[in-house]
Each structure stands twice: as C-alpha cells, then as structure tokens.
Design a protein around this motif. Sequence first.
Motif, PDB file in Angstrom:
ATOM      1  N   GLU A 124       4.094   9.246  -3.419  1.00 18.81           N
ATOM      2  CA  GLU A 124       4.805   8.004  -3.111  1.00 18.81           C
ATOM      3  C   GLU A 124       4.564   6.957  -4.195  1.00 18.81           C
ATOM      4  O   GLU A 124       5.482   6.280  -4.640  1.00 18.81           O
ATOM      5  CB  GLU A 124       4.343   7.478  -1.748  1.00 18.81           C
TER       6      GLU A 124
ATOM      7  N   LYS B 181       0.829  -1.197   0.000  1.00 16.54           N
ATOM      8  CA  LYS B 181       0.000   0.000   0.000  1.00 16.54           C
ATOM      9  C   LYS B 181       0.871   1.257   0.000  1.00 16.54           C
ATOM     10  O   LYS B 181       1.878   1.313   0.708  1.00 16.54           O
ATOM     11  CB  LYS B 181      -0.908  -0.007   1.233  1.00 16.54           C
ATOM     12  N   THR B 182       0.478   2.243  -0.792  1.00 20.87           N
ATOM     13  CA  THR B 182       1.149   3.544  -0.763  1.00 20.87           C
ATOM     14  C   THR B 182       0.176   4.556  -0.177  1.00 20.87           C
ATOM     15  O   THR B 182      -1.024   4.505  -0.438  1.00 20.87           O
ATOM     16  CB  THR B 182       1.589   3.977  -2.171  1.00 20.87           C
ATOM     17  N   GLU B 183       0.702   5.461   0.607  1.00 21.27           N
ATOM     18  CA  GLU B 183      -0.145   6.422   1.319  1.00 21.27           C
ATOM     19  C   GLU B 183      -0.523   7.637   0.474  1.00 21.27           C
ATOM     20  O   GLU B 183      -1.596   8.201   0.632  1.00 21.27           O
ATOM     21  CB  GLU B 183       0.554   6.879   2.603  1.00 21.27           C
ATOM     22  N   THR B 184       0.379   8.051  -0.426  1.00 16.16           N
ATOM     23  CA  THR B 184       0.124   9.276  -1.188  1.00 16.16           C
ATOM     24  C   THR B 184       0.336   9.031  -2.676  1.00 16.16           C
ATOM     25  O   THR B 184       1.000   8.074  -3.078  1.00 16.16           O
ATOM     26  CB  THR B 184       1.070  10.411  -0.746  1.00 16.16           C
TER      27      THR B 184
END
Length: 61
Positions: free
Chosen positions: A26, A20-23
Amino acid sequence: MDEIIKVNDVSMRFNLAQEKTETLKEYTVKLLTHKLFFNEFYALKHVSFSMKRGGGISAGT
C-alpha cells in the motif's frame, strides 16, 4: 581550553506520512502514484555547540 568538538548550524528533518499505511505494498503504490503526502518534522533546527576538553559545553544559537 581547546575545543575538541564543534558543531555549527545542524538540522535534522524527518518526513512523516500524513496518513498511516497498513502494508508495504500500500505504501509503495501510494508513493509511486504520488498519493502519499508528508509533513516535515524538525528534530533539530540550526543547532550549534562546542565541547571543550574536560567536558564543558558551550551552546550557541
């Protein structure tokens, strides 16, 4: 009866990120630096069917 819809050998594949990437930043950086890896997920795989006038469905393999 006449076939009004006929679908042959349909597949639908999704690429799901392994982590998972937060932004969005990213995600973009990982994608551009080839550090983002995906798993393939098939929602449909080689599905065939036809529909006859009046609503009868005939499924294939």
